[in-house]
Each structure stands twice: as C-alpha cells, then as structure tokens.
Design a protein around this motif. Structure first.
Motif, PDB file in Angstrom:
ATOM      1  N   THR A  43      45.602  33.289  42.023  1.00  0.00           N
ATOM      2  CA  THR A  43      45.678  33.948  41.270  1.00  0.00           C
ATOM      3  C   THR A  43      45.983  35.289  41.293  1.00  0.00           C
ATOM      4  OG1 THR A  43      45.017  31.669  40.165  1.00  0.00           O
ATOM      5  CG2 THR A  43      45.528  34.373  39.191  1.00  0.00           C
ATOM      6  N   LEU A  44      44.780  35.737  42.308  1.00  0.00           N
ATOM      7  CA  LEU A  44      45.071  37.420  42.514  1.00  0.00           C
ATOM      8  C   LEU A  44      46.041  37.417  43.434  1.00  0.00           C
ATOM      9  CD1 LEU A  44      41.073  38.060  42.702  1.00  0.00           C
ATOM     10  CD2 LEU A  44      42.369  38.299  40.593  1.00  0.00           C
ATOM     11  N   PRO A  45      46.920  39.376  43.538  1.00  0.00           N
ATOM     12  CA  PRO A  45      47.178  39.620  44.303  1.00  0.00           C
ATOM     13  C   PRO A  45      46.343  40.173  45.881  1.00  0.00           C
ATOM     14  CG  PRO A  45      46.692  40.514  42.745  1.00  0.00           C
ATOM     15  CD  PRO A  45      46.748  39.877  42.734  1.00  0.00           C
ATOM     16  N   TYR A  46      46.525  38.836  46.547  1.00  0.00           N
ATOM     17  CA  TYR A  46      46.189  38.952  47.972  1.00  0.00           C
ATOM     18  C   TYR A  46      46.497  37.825  48.838  1.00  0.00           C
ATOM     19  CZ  TYR A  46      41.265  37.832  46.465  1.00  0.00           C
ATOM     20  OH  TYR A  46      40.357  37.030  46.215  1.00  0.00           O
ATOM     21  N   THR A  47      46.273  37.381  49.782  1.00  0.00           N
ATOM     22  CA  THR A  47      46.668  36.273  50.752  1.00  0.00           C
ATOM     23  C   THR A  47      45.225  36.416  51.819  1.00  0.00           C
ATOM     24  OG1 THR A  47      48.751  36.568  50.359  1.00  0.00           O
ATOM     25  CG2 THR A  47      47.765  34.890  52.773  1.00  0.00           C
ATOM     26  N   LEU A  48      44.759  35.439  51.810  1.00  0.00           N
ATOM     27  CA  LEU A  48      42.916  35.289  52.592  1.00  0.00           C
ATOM     28  C   LEU A  48      43.554  34.800  53.975  1.00  0.00           C
ATOM     29  CD1 LEU A  48      40.306  33.789  50.299  1.00  0.00           C
ATOM     30  CD2 LEU A  48      40.356  35.761  51.237  1.00  0.00           C
ATOM     31  N   ARG A 115      35.367  34.325  42.079  1.00  0.00           N
ATOM     32  CA  ARG A 115      34.373  33.517  41.333  1.00  0.00           C
ATOM     33  C   ARG A 115      35.985  32.572  40.737  1.00  0.00           C
ATOM     34  NH1 ARG A 115      29.754  35.609  41.985  1.00  0.00           N
ATOM     35  NH2 ARG A 115      29.098  35.897  39.111  1.00  0.00           N
ATOM     36  N   LEU A 116      36.007  32.973  39.475  1.00  0.00           N
ATOM     37  CA  LEU A 116      36.838  32.659  38.645  1.00  0.00           C
ATOM     38  C   LEU A 116      38.388  32.225  39.792  1.00  0.00           C
ATOM     39  CD1 LEU A 116      37.099  34.632  35.248  1.00  0.00           C
ATOM     40  CD2 LEU A 116      36.577  32.116  35.332  1.00  0.00           C
ATOM     41  N   ASN A 117      38.591  32.873  40.566  1.00  0.00           N
ATOM     42  CA  ASN A 117      39.876  32.578  41.238  1.00  0.00           C
ATOM     43  C   ASN A 117      39.928  31.892  42.219  1.00  0.00           C
ATOM     44  OD1 ASN A 117      42.705  33.943  41.868  1.00  0.00           O
ATOM     45  ND2 ASN A 117      42.020  33.912  44.140  1.00  0.00           N
ATOM     46  N   HIS A 118      38.336  31.233  42.604  1.00  0.00           N
ATOM     47  CA  HIS A 118      38.682  30.479  43.958  1.00  0.00           C
ATOM     48  C   HIS A 118      37.901  29.058  42.507  1.00  0.00           C
ATOM     49  CE1 HIS A 118      35.832  27.929  46.270  1.00  0.00           C
ATOM     50  NE2 HIS A 118      36.231  28.224  46.907  1.00  0.00           N
ATOM     51  N   ARG A 119      37.903  29.179  41.526  1.00  0.00           N
ATOM     52  CA  ARG A 119      37.633  27.856  40.873  1.00  0.00           C
ATOM     53  C   ARG A 119      38.757  27.207  40.681  1.00  0.00           C
ATOM     54  NH1 ARG A 119      33.819  30.309  36.985  1.00  0.00           N
ATOM     55  NH2 ARG A 119      31.802  30.439  38.432  1.00  0.00           N
ATOM     56  N   ALA A 120      39.760  28.303  40.792  1.00  0.00           N
ATOM     57  CA  ALA A 120      41.172  28.133  40.222  1.00  0.00           C
ATOM     58  C   ALA A 120      41.595  27.029  41.327  1.00  0.00           C
ATOM     59  CB  ALA A 120      42.216  29.147  39.269  1.00  0.00           C
ATOM     60  N   MET A 121      41.710  28.062  42.103  1.00  0.00           N
ATOM     61  CA  MET A 121      42.380  27.063  43.571  1.00  0.00           C
ATOM     62  C   MET A 121      41.583  25.893  43.840  1.00  0.00           C
ATOM     63  SD  MET A 121      42.104  28.532  47.099  1.00  0.00           S
ATOM     64  CE  MET A 121      40.345  28.031  47.699  1.00  0.00           C
ATOM     65  N   MET A 122      40.391  25.971  43.274  1.00  0.00           N
ATOM     66  CA  MET A 122      39.704  24.301  44.258  1.00  0.00           C
ATOM     67  C   MET A 122      39.952  23.242  43.123  1.00  0.00           C
ATOM     68  SD  MET A 122      38.094  25.434  46.355  1.00  0.00           S
ATOM     69  CE  MET A 122      37.111  24.093  47.163  1.00  0.00           C
ATOM     70  N   ARG A 123      40.674  24.257  41.377  1.00  0.00           N
ATOM     71  CA  ARG A 123      41.234  22.791  40.965  1.00  0.00           C
ATOM     72  C   ARG A 123      42.728  22.656  41.113  1.00  0.00           C
ATOM     73  NH1 ARG A 123      38.516  26.057  37.303  1.00  0.00           N
ATOM     74  NH2 ARG A 123      40.708  27.588  36.458  1.00  0.00           N
TER      75      ARG A 123
END
Length: 136
Positions: A43-48, A115-123
């Motif tokens: 969701t956040l505007p960066y790419t890992l 953490r919120l971004n990670h949770r959204a990605m995992m969902r």
C-alpha cells in the motif's frame, strides 16, 4: 486453505511463481533453483527489492525456510499442516531488519505504519493463495 498440504506446499515453495498469486509481488526473477529476486510493493509508495534463498525445503514436514537479503535481511518460514477435514493450515513467521537508511532513520516513527502495510500485504497474499489453490 481448501487444498491438500502437498499442493499448497508446492505452491509456496515455488518462489518464481509468487507474482501469479500474490498481488503485492510485482516481479520475480529466478537466479537458481533455490534463489529468486523479488520486487514487492504494498500500500505504501515504495518497492522492496529482496533476494529470497530457500535454505530448507521439506515437503514431508511441510516446512519451507528462506533467507531474505536486500532491503530487508533475515528469514521467513512457512509451516503447513493437514487438518482433519483435508484442508491445510499455513503458519508464516519471519524475522527481518530493514537495511535501507531512510527506513532505519524513520523506523521509530513509522513502525506502526510499516506493520499495517505488512499486515495488508499478508492478507492479500493469503487471499491470493487461497484463490489460486481453489481455482487451479
């Protein structure tokens, strides 16, 4: 998940195909049989940019372990077990640290957002995997 352990394990162990079922995995390039470079954007505007290297692939035990390097460093573990009804339970765990200077500098302020971004990605990953396993 409404799929047997062997099929679900085969799917999560295939690093090169993550982008086919996980919406936040934008690009994958295989390096060798156990290693892939992945680009992840949630969701956040960066790419890992990460390199995943499988260090344990044990289908009989339902355990996949991968080292993570790049913008994050650490490990990820997938443990799959069979339920009595023939479905599969997947437990994902990871321990990572950020390596990007901007993330390290802002981490104490942005940790809840990360953490919120990670949770959204995992969902989205869970939903994508479930859809993939039930539709193919």
């Amino acid at each position: 998940m409404a799929a047997p352990v062997a099929r679900a394990f085969e799917t999560v162990a295939d690093l090169e195909r993550y982008a086919t079922w996980w919406p936040d995995v934008r690009h994958v390039v295989g390096i060798d049989d156990d290693t892939a470079r992945v680009a992840i954007r949630s969701t956040l505007p960066y790419t890992l940019h990460l390199t995943l290297h499988r260090t344990r692939v044990d289908g009989d035990a339902g355990h996949l372990l991968a080292e993570i390097a790049g913008d994050l460093e650490g490990w990820a573990s997938w443990r799959l077990t069979a339920a009595a009804d023939g479905t599969t339970t997947l437990r994902y765990s990871q321990e990572v640290v950020t390596t990007e200077p901007w993330m390290n500098a802002a981490g104490h302020l942005l940790a809840p957002v990360f953490r919120l971004n990670h949770r959204a990605m995992m969902r989205r990953g869970q939903a994508g995997l479930t859809d993939h396993l039930t539709s193919s």
